[in-house]
Design a protein around this motif. Structure first.
Motif, short mmCIF file in Angstrom:
data_model
loop_
_atom_site.label_atom_id
_atom_site.label_comp_id
_atom_site.label_asym_id
_atom_site.label_seq_id
_atom_site.Cartn_x
_atom_site.Cartn_y
_atom_site.Cartn_z
N GLU A 1 0.85 -1.19 0.00
CA GLU A 1 0.00 0.00 0.00
C GLU A 1 0.89 1.24 0.00
O GLU A 1 1.59 1.51 0.97
N PRO A 2 0.88 2.01 -1.09
CA PRO A 2 1.75 3.18 -1.18
C PRO A 2 1.42 4.23 -0.14
O PRO A 2 0.26 4.42 0.23
N THR A 3 2.43 4.91 0.34
CA THR A 3 2.28 6.01 1.29
C THR A 3 2.34 7.34 0.53
O THR A 3 2.76 7.39 -0.63
N PRO A 4 1.94 8.44 1.15
CA PRO A 4 2.09 9.75 0.49
C PRO A 4 3.53 10.02 0.06
O PRO A 4 3.76 10.59 -1.01
N SER A 5 4.50 9.60 0.87
CA SER A 5 5.90 9.81 0.51
C SER A 5 6.26 9.03 -0.75
O SER A 5 6.98 9.52 -1.62
#
Length: 306
Positions: free
Chosen positions: A75-79
């Protein structure tokens, strides 16, 4: 078979994408990295290591997932999304591996290269899906390296000669691993040349190395270690007199332990597939991963009749 992204996950990715687009649009060059080299982002560590070898320091390469991470359902993070938004080039595997990446890479202005374009795919048994683990065969990995080389030449044509030289040197190392694996497998009795794993991540290696293959569950299956899977795998191990069976480092080996107990086969050390380790781990580079898995498989299959 590869899973679709749940509705909640799609909403989260959409929200993160909007957040990143907002940040990346704030000011001209406001978020540009201090590193003046072209910026390349990959979806996971194996591709990043290949890319760094071809780049030879002339291009900055970063991986979204970090060492030890599970790539299938990341799950990708904002960073992560901000990093990708700043990239000049994005490299992914394709074949359904990184479905989490599709939504925001489509919004990026960077060139996007799928490294398995042109690879002869292997279907996942019993489904319409494709096995995405093409990098696990040194022979198929040649396609990745040449695709990376060509993408880098388009990105930074002034260094074409260097990229070609780096790629040729790296391809020679891949070929050496392939030759070594085949020579070692030739010492394994024919009846024991069968690779049994938890997840079906070794289809390309098995095909190219001449190994019969069996596994408990297909890639990214909804059902893992069911009684039916255990029974079928147990029957294969007995019928083929498989001396050693294996499991991948990022999955639970409980069901495979049951197969070992029921058949008398040994359970070998973990095999590495989806991620490199840290620098002090067993597989800090992609070539280390191939060599490690080849050594573990050959030593296990040399175990002889039970």
């Amino acid at each position: 078979m590869p899973k679709t992204v749940p509705a909640a996950g799609r909403k989260r990715i959409a929200a993160l994408t909007s957040f990143v687009l907002l940040l990346s649009g704030c000011g001209t060059g406001a978020g540009r990295p201090a590193d003046e080299r072209p910026q390349v982002v990959t979806t996971f560590t194996v591709i990043a290591d290949m890319a760094r070898n071809v780049a030879g320091g002339l291009i900055a390469v970063d991986s979204i997932t970090k060492p030890g991470a599970e790539v299938h359902e990341y799950e990708p993070t904002p960073s992560d999304l901000l990093t990708a938004a700043k990239a000049d080039l994005v490299l992914d595997n394709g074949l359904g591996l990184e479905r989490w990446f599709e939504r925001f890479v489509q919004r990026s202005e960077a060139e996007h290269v799928t490294l398995t374009e042109g690879v002869a795919p292997i279907p996942i048994s019993g489904s319409d899906a494709i096995n995405p683990h093409a990098w696990m065969s040194p022979r198929t990995a040649r396609h990745y390296v040449t695709a990376i080389r060509d993408a880098f030449i388009r990105l930074d044509p002034a260094h074409e000669a260097a990229f070609r030289a780096h790629a040729e040197a790296y391809l020679a190392e891949l070929d050496a691993v392939d030759r070594s694996l085949r020579a070692e497998l030739a010492t394994v009795p024919e009846q024991h040349r069968a690779l049994v794993t938890c997840e079906g991540a070794f289809s390309y290696l098995a095909r190219d190395a001449g190994l019969r293959e069996a596994y408990l569950w297909p890639v990214n299956s909804e059902q893992e270690g069911t009684p039916q899977q255990i029974k079928a795998t147990t029957e294969f191990v007995r019928a083929n007199e498989v001396p050693t069976i294996f499991c991948e480092s990022t999955v639970n080996d409980q069901a495979q332990r049951q197969v070992a107990e029921e058949t008398g086969a040994a359970l070998g050390p973990p095999l590495h597939v989806d991620s490199l380790s840290g620098p002090d781990g067993p597989v800090p580079t992609y070539l280390d991963l191939l060599r490690h898995d080849a050594r573990v498989i050959v030593e296990g299959l040399r175990g002889g009749a039970r």
